[in-house]
Design a protein around this motif. Sequence first.
Motif, PDB file in Angstrom:
ATOM      1  N   HIS A 283       4.865   2.776  11.197  1.00 15.25           N
ATOM      2  CA  HIS A 283       4.419   1.708  10.314  1.00 15.25           C
ATOM      3  C   HIS A 283       4.021   2.291   8.969  1.00 15.25           C
ATOM      4  CE1 HIS A 283       3.889  -1.826  13.111  1.00 15.25           C
ATOM      5  NE2 HIS A 283       4.008  -0.845  13.975  1.00 15.25           N
ATOM      6  N   LEU A 284       4.357   1.573   7.914  1.00 17.89           N
ATOM      7  CA  LEU A 284       3.830   1.848   6.587  1.00 17.89           C
ATOM      8  C   LEU A 284       3.086   0.604   6.134  1.00 17.89           C
ATOM      9  CD1 LEU A 284       6.753   3.671   4.731  1.00 17.89           C
ATOM     10  CD2 LEU A 284       4.652   4.675   5.612  1.00 17.89           C
ATOM     11  N   VAL A 285       1.797   0.759   5.898  1.00 14.79           N
ATOM     12  CA  VAL A 285       0.966  -0.369   5.501  1.00 14.79           C
ATOM     13  C   VAL A 285       0.547  -0.184   4.046  1.00 14.79           C
ATOM     14  CG1 VAL A 285      -1.157  -1.661   5.939  1.00 14.79           C
ATOM     15  CG2 VAL A 285       0.136  -0.681   7.863  1.00 14.79           C
ATOM     16  N   SER A 286       0.721  -1.212   3.249  1.00 16.95           N
ATOM     17  CA  SER A 286       0.346  -1.198   1.838  1.00 16.95           C
ATOM     18  C   SER A 286      -0.677  -2.296   1.592  1.00 16.95           C
ATOM     19  CB  SER A 286       1.581  -1.418   0.961  1.00 16.95           C
ATOM     20  OG  SER A 286       1.220  -1.635  -0.388  1.00 16.95           O
ATOM     21  N   LYS A 287      -1.752  -1.954   0.857  1.00 10.83           N
ATOM     22  CA  LYS A 287      -2.797  -2.926   0.543  1.00 10.83           C
ATOM     23  C   LYS A 287      -3.132  -2.852  -0.943  1.00 10.83           C
ATOM     24  CE  LYS A 287      -5.000  -2.703   5.110  1.00 10.83           C
ATOM     25  NZ  LYS A 287      -6.278  -2.482   5.836  1.00 10.83           N
ATOM     26  N   GLY A 288      -3.414  -4.002  -1.524  1.00 14.31           N
ATOM     27  CA  GLY A 288      -3.773  -4.012  -2.936  1.00 14.31           C
ATOM     28  C   GLY A 288      -3.954  -5.411  -3.472  1.00 14.31           C
ATOM     29  N   TYR A 304      -3.303  -0.113  -3.883  1.00 11.27           N
ATOM     30  CA  TYR A 304      -4.436   0.796  -3.947  1.00 11.27           C
ATOM     31  C   TYR A 304      -4.575   1.657  -2.686  1.00 11.27           C
ATOM     32  CZ  TYR A 304      -5.984  -1.711  -8.094  1.00 11.27           C
ATOM     33  OH  TYR A 304      -6.056  -2.249  -9.351  1.00 11.27           O
ATOM     34  N   VAL A 305      -4.025   1.199  -1.576  1.00 10.74           N
ATOM     35  CA  VAL A 305      -4.118   1.947  -0.322  1.00 10.74           C
ATOM     36  C   VAL A 305      -2.772   1.905   0.381  1.00 10.74           C
ATOM     37  CG1 VAL A 305      -5.241   2.154   1.931  1.00 10.74           C
ATOM     38  CG2 VAL A 305      -6.567   1.397  -0.045  1.00 10.74           C
ATOM     39  N   SER A 306      -2.295   3.049   0.844  1.00  4.16           N
ATOM     40  CA  SER A 306      -1.107   3.098   1.696  1.00  4.16           C
ATOM     41  C   SER A 306      -1.451   3.896   2.951  1.00  4.16           C
ATOM     42  CB  SER A 306       0.086   3.722   0.966  1.00  4.16           C
ATOM     43  OG  SER A 306      -0.189   5.048   0.578  1.00  4.16           O
ATOM     44  N   ILE A 307      -1.027   3.385   4.093  1.00 11.35           N
ATOM     45  CA  ILE A 307      -1.367   3.987   5.380  1.00 11.35           C
ATOM     46  C   ILE A 307      -0.078   4.231   6.153  1.00 11.35           C
ATOM     47  CG2 ILE A 307      -2.685   3.726   7.519  1.00 11.35           C
ATOM     48  CD1 ILE A 307      -4.388   1.622   6.018  1.00 11.35           C
ATOM     49  N   LYS A 308       0.086   5.438   6.644  1.00 11.68           N
ATOM     50  CA  LYS A 308       1.229   5.780   7.480  1.00 11.68           C
ATOM     51  C   LYS A 308       0.751   5.905   8.923  1.00 11.68           C
ATOM     52  CE  LYS A 308       4.963   9.159   8.079  1.00 11.68           C
ATOM     53  NZ  LYS A 308       5.562  10.431   7.585  1.00 11.68           N
ATOM     54  N   VAL A 314      -3.017   6.520  13.168  1.00 15.12           N
ATOM     55  CA  VAL A 314      -2.963   6.727  11.726  1.00 15.12           C
ATOM     56  C   VAL A 314      -2.663   8.191  11.425  1.00 15.12           C
ATOM     57  CG1 VAL A 314      -4.242   6.654   9.573  1.00 15.12           C
ATOM     58  CG2 VAL A 314      -4.529   4.818  11.243  1.00 15.12           C
ATOM     59  N   ASP A 315      -1.566   8.424  10.745  1.00 10.28           N
ATOM     60  CA  ASP A 315      -1.134   9.779  10.413  1.00 10.28           C
ATOM     61  C   ASP A 315      -1.633  10.206   9.039  1.00 10.28           C
ATOM     62  OD1 ASP A 315       0.481  12.220  10.697  1.00 10.28           O
ATOM     63  OD2 ASP A 315       1.784  11.296   9.191  1.00 10.28           O
ATOM     64  N   ARG A 316      -1.686   9.248   8.105  1.00 10.88           N
ATOM     65  CA  ARG A 316      -2.091   9.590   6.744  1.00 10.88           C
ATOM     66  C   ARG A 316      -2.526   8.333   6.003  1.00 10.88           C
ATOM     67  NH1 ARG A 316       1.620  12.877   2.293  1.00 10.88           N
ATOM     68  NH2 ARG A 316       0.310  12.485   0.477  1.00 10.88           N
ATOM     69  N   THR A 317      -3.596   8.455   5.229  1.00 12.31           N
ATOM     70  CA  THR A 317      -4.063   7.373   4.373  1.00 12.31           C
ATOM     71  C   THR A 317      -4.182   7.882   2.954  1.00 12.31           C
ATOM     72  OG1 THR A 317      -5.305   6.321   6.180  1.00 12.31           O
ATOM     73  CG2 THR A 317      -5.911   5.719   3.926  1.00 12.31           C
ATOM     74  N   ASP A 318      -3.512   7.225   2.024  1.00 13.92           N
ATOM     75  CA  ASP A 318      -3.587   7.575   0.608  1.00 13.92           C
ATOM     76  C   ASP A 318      -4.296   6.449  -0.135  1.00 13.92           C
ATOM     77  OD1 ASP A 318      -2.181  10.007   0.808  1.00 13.92           O
ATOM     78  OD2 ASP A 318      -0.269   8.936   0.792  1.00 13.92           O
ATOM     79  N   THR A 319      -5.334   6.824  -0.877  1.00 15.07           N
ATOM     80  CA  THR A 319      -6.067   5.861  -1.690  1.00 15.07           C
ATOM     81  C   THR A 319      -5.818   6.157  -3.155  1.00 15.07           C
ATOM     82  OG1 THR A 319      -7.791   5.654  -0.005  1.00 15.07           O
ATOM     83  CG2 THR A 319      -8.331   4.902  -2.223  1.00 15.07           C
ATOM     84  N   HIS A 320      -5.376   5.148  -3.883  1.00 18.36           N
ATOM     85  CA  HIS A 320      -5.071   5.299  -5.301  1.00 18.36           C
ATOM     86  C   HIS A 320      -6.241   4.749  -6.112  1.00 18.36           C
ATOM     87  CE1 HIS A 320      -1.202   5.947  -3.502  1.00 18.36           C
ATOM     88  NE2 HIS A 320      -1.076   4.682  -3.183  1.00 18.36           N
ATOM     89  N   ASP A 321      -6.895   5.611  -6.856  1.00 21.61           N
ATOM     90  CA  ASP A 321      -8.038   5.187  -7.655  1.00 21.61           C
ATOM     91  C   ASP A 321      -7.603   4.242  -8.768  1.00 21.61           C
ATOM     92  OD1 ASP A 321      -9.718   6.775  -6.129  1.00 21.61           O
ATOM     93  OD2 ASP A 321      -9.473   8.516  -7.456  1.00 21.61           O
ATOM     94  N   ALA A 322      -8.559   3.510  -9.291  1.00 24.24           N
ATOM     95  CA  ALA A 322      -8.285   2.629 -10.415  1.00 24.24           C
ATOM     96  C   ALA A 322      -7.676   3.422 -11.562  1.00 24.24           C
ATOM     97  CB  ALA A 322      -9.577   1.945 -10.867  1.00 24.24           C
ATOM     98  N   GLY A 323      -6.598   2.904 -12.116  1.00 22.45           N
ATOM     99  CA  GLY A 323      -5.873   3.607 -13.159  1.00 22.45           C
ATOM    100  C   GLY A 323      -4.724   4.446 -12.644  1.00 22.45           C
ATOM    101  N   HIS A 324      -4.637   4.582 -11.312  1.00 25.00           N
ATOM    102  CA  HIS A 324      -3.575   5.409 -10.712  1.00 25.00           C
ATOM    103  C   HIS A 324      -2.865   4.659  -9.594  1.00 25.00           C
ATOM    104  CE1 HIS A 324      -4.988   8.958 -12.919  1.00 25.00           C
ATOM    105  NE2 HIS A 324      -6.202   8.558 -12.610  1.00 25.00           N
TER     106      HIS A 324
END
Length: 363
Positions: A283-288, A304-308, A314-324
Amino acid sequence: MKFKINHLFLSIFIVLFVSCSSDDTPKQEVLAETVPIEIVFENIVVEGATKKTGTPSTPNEIVSFTLNKKNTSAVMIDGFDVEFNSKDDIIGVYLQIKDSEGSLADGFYDIDLSKVGKKSQYVKNKKRINSFIAVKQSTQKHVSDEKNFVVDIDFKEAIEPGIFCYVICVYDAKGNISAPQEVCVTVQSWGGNDDLIGVWNMTKEDNFLNGELKTMNIGEEDCFDETIYCSNGQSKTYTSCYSTDSLKFNINSNGTYTRDLAYNDYNMTYKDCQLADIIVTKHLVSKGNWAYDQVEKTIILVEYVSIKINENGVDRTDTHDAGHARISTLNTVINGNSLTLTNEFTDANGNVEEYYKFYFYRE
């Protein structure tokens, strides 16, 4: 990133006498509230820039550039990109903030292009996993003898939805300055179209790539040859197959969204180059947040958040800060409980070279 609000930018040809601006800008109907230019000037974060007082030097128009005027929509905090290209050896940009009545903010930004970092490029994946959410990027491709530039402009919290304009000139190391060009930008509010609210399930996807159109239904396998290079020094070419099990897209009334892509993929171990006997569902989950461009009929997705997630959780969670954040703009067609979203990639002349079209029905 591809943003279009063609009715909002002022299509002008300016003759500059004392700065990167002119007072004879044609007027147009303003469909959104104007953001005060003083607030914009003091609350933008311009990549590679130094804030200065006064006005830029007078252009001699010896150098020139082409500005992507389709980037006329912005989102709160993450702002927008200024994209342009030039055949000249330009080293910097002068940027001024202007309102729709022709008034300029006091001061300007001097952007050193050597301090402008390269944007993360969107790499199109044969497995089509990332074609729904693209990295914030230009959607135009330019000819090879031109140098392409992307200047990231973010917002502080003081900038709210509304419209403002910017004027830019480029310059080279000899002090030659181009004629100015102007674009008006609309800062979108979150949400914006109640017809999009709901839970949407994808039924199929069209991919147009290298002049070929391929349609893939949910659950249908797409196979291709792939080579893996292993830790023991060996390599192995094998047939890899991928299929989309489901793609559920929740669009919420509060301006947030969640996308859950479930896909099946072969698993190959890196150590011994052995292909696993089973197909693994991931699964690839995208939130924003999402915004809707009422004029161009496009939905803007700000991830802002992507979860693999794999078979072990859960294998990996990437959080994108404001502006990125990762930003995509997709053309939108709604017909009752049917929704079509299209992610297009165009050449320098605006011709569509590649697209990914997704078909949904509402639960």
